[in-house]
Design an enzyme around this catalytic site. Structure first.
Site, mmCIF file in Angstrom:
data_model
loop_
_atom_site.group_PDB
_atom_site.id
_atom_site.type_symbol
_atom_site.label_atom_id
_atom_site.label_comp_id
_atom_site.label_asym_id
_atom_site.label_seq_id
_atom_site.Cartn_x
_atom_site.Cartn_y
_atom_site.Cartn_z
ATOM 1 N N ASP A 143 0.840 -1.195 0.000
ATOM 2 C CA ASP A 143 0.000 0.000 0.000
ATOM 3 C C ASP A 143 0.878 1.249 0.000
ATOM 4 O O ASP A 143 2.075 1.190 0.280
ATOM 5 C CB ASP A 143 -0.888 0.044 1.251
ATOM 6 C CG ASP A 143 -1.873 -1.115 1.322
ATOM 7 O OD1 ASP A 143 -2.163 -1.685 0.263
ATOM 8 O OD2 ASP A 143 -2.333 -1.423 2.430
ATOM 9 N N LYS A 169 -4.608 2.492 -1.784
ATOM 10 C CA LYS A 169 -5.195 2.695 -0.470
ATOM 11 C C LYS A 169 -4.861 4.070 0.093
ATOM 12 O O LYS A 169 -4.094 4.228 1.033
ATOM 13 C CB LYS A 169 -4.753 1.604 0.529
ATOM 14 C CG LYS A 169 -5.202 0.200 0.169
ATOM 15 C CD LYS A 169 -6.710 0.047 0.264
ATOM 16 C CE LYS A 169 -7.119 -1.396 0.055
ATOM 17 N NZ LYS A 169 -6.733 -1.930 -1.227
#
Length: 473
Positions: free
Chosen positions: A247, A269
């Site tokens: 992420d 994300k």
């Protein structure tokens, strides 16, 4: 090469230690691990050696050293603080062609003790040939962090299969190829997680059939950003992975530590920017593992604390994919520590609540009545965007407007920034200081301790309000 590194089997072999103090005790500790038959000679002995003798682990001779004590000895160690005695031991042992070590006197050593990394039956020895023992010890400390504890049980397991493998594969090249496959398989991770029975069953299967490569997913918490906060297990698995799925919250410094030839897949994300939908990420992990890949799914903080790791592992379990879960230091713990803010304190907070500011759109509203109670700390993840709502609800439900708050941006990283103020100005603090994610909100009296306990990075930018805010509780 001044010394030939060899490993000597000392099981029940006679070894003489001249000396009865702490140095002799340390040498006995190493020799006992090798199950040597130890005799010590000295006019007196320390209490610990007397206790070892009472347990029949060593033999004590209450005499001054003489040549007769060397009879039938395989190794001799001089561990006294008397130079003339140590020299006598060295000269007589040499004359009898017995290997001798004079502690801290390298010229009087025909053998030396290396620094040891012990993963029985795997043993790694590091030596500086007596020139820099502290450096050798530091190298050992580095290796201790890199070599996992399960290596020993793994070696024991595969050692039990050596004769079977020799019978199955007649040529050395075939045996080597088989073992390479074993050490690249999930046999290793099964031993690592303590399931040696499953590991043994898989070894049997691999031995009797041409098994397809078995994939696995490591769900790893990378901590809040400082790479030195990674766990040893996280680092080891990051360096084993064929594919790393990560992420935006994982710092560049941590990504530098993954296996160099691993494939890197970013799944985004950020609030409002999920470059890959969660369900697609879940399926990607399954598909990669089914291809026989070792997949490191690395997440900022801890994967099971607002990291959606639970959802991903549920999908892996439903698809019968092997997985491991490695906890990480969650942002609340790491960022608050680097900001000098204890989450609990006898004088200020007897409880702590972890809260997310980013709930499901149709999710249940938070229990603001509980969150507004005094004498507790709130650690709010992903709360920057929702800070006006958080501020309003806490005040509405009775939290004092003068309650200290801290906003920790990029916690534990080189660019960490801490902003402190009062709950009544929380949203304004975030706007005026252009706070961006990742940022953690700490609400509670403990936030006031930052100025006193600051130790990392720049001190906080404090509120511009000169007077306490009006109590709107």
């Amino acid at each position: 090469m001044q010394y030939l590194p060899i490993f000597t089997k000392l099981d029940n072999k006679p070894v003489l230690v001249v000396g009865g103090g702490d140095v002799a005790l340390r040498k006995c500790s190493a020799l006992l691990k090798a199950r040597a038959s130890i005799t010590l000679v000295a006019p007196k002995f320390c209490q610990q050696l007397i206790e070892l003798a009472s347990e029949n682990k060593v033999t004590l001779i209450h005499e001054y050293f003489s040549e007769q004590h060397l009879k039938n000895m395989m190794l001799v160690i001089a561990a006294t603080d008397l130079e003339h005695v140590n020299s006598q031991v060295f000269e007589l042992a040499n004359a009898h062609n017995i290997f001798v070590n004079v502690v801290d006197d390298q010229p009087k050593c025909t053998f030396i003790f290396p620094s040891i990394v012990d993963r029985n039956p795997i043993t790694i020895a590091i030596s500086s040939a007596g020139t820099a023992p502290v450096l050798a010890r530091r190298l050992r400390e580095k290796l201790e962090t890199l070599i996992p504890q399960h290596i020993g049980p793994l070696a024991t397991l595969v050692g039990g299969f050596r004769s079977k493998v020799k019978q199955r594969f007649k040529h050395f090249a075939d045996r080597r190829q088989f073992w390479e496959g074993v050490f690249d398989s999930s046999v290793v991770s099964k031993v690592q997680t303590g399931d040696t029975q499953a590991a043994e069953q898989q070894l049997e299967h691999m031995l009797n059939a041409k098994a397809e490569p078995e994939g696995e997913v490591y769900v790893v918490g990378a901590g809040p950003g400082d790479p030195e906060l990674l766990t040893l297990k996280a680092l080891q698995l990051m360096q084993q992975a064929d594919v790393v799925v990560y992420d935006y919250l994982v710092s560049d410094e941590i990504m530098e530590l993954v296996r160099r030839d691993a494939d890197l897949i970013c799944v985004g994300k950020r609030l409002g920017d999920h470059s890959v939908a969660q369900q697609d990420t879940n399926q990607m992990l399954v598909d990669l593992a089914k291809q026989g890949k070792k997949v490191c799914r690395i997440k900022g903080g801890d994967p099971f604390i607002y990291g959606r790791g639970g959802e991903e592992v549920q999908v892996l379990a439903a698809n019968k994919v092997n997985y491991q879960i490695v906890p990480g230091i969650t942002a609340a713990a790491g960022c608050s520590a680097y900001a000098g803010i204890p989450l609990t304190h006898r004088d200020h907070a007897q409880a702590i609540q972890f809260v997310t500011g980013h709930c499901k759109k149709d999710g249940q509203e938070l229990d603001w009545q509980s969150l507004a109670k005094p004498n507790q700390t709130l650690a709010i993840y992903m709360g920057v965007i929702k800070s006006p709502h958080i501020q309003a609800e806490l005040l509405k439900h009775g939290r004092n407007a003068n309650t200290p708050v801290a906003i920790i941006e990029n916690g534990t990283r080189k660019n960490q920034r801490v902003i402190t103020g009062k709950l009544g100005e929380l949203a304004d603090l975030i706007t005026r200081n252009s706070v961006v994610s990742p940022a953690l909100l700490i609400i509670g009296e403990v936030a006031s301790l930052h100025q006193e306990l600051h130790w990392f990075g720049a001190k906080a930018q404090t509120s511009s309000f000169a007077q306490p805010l009006t109590d709107v509780a």
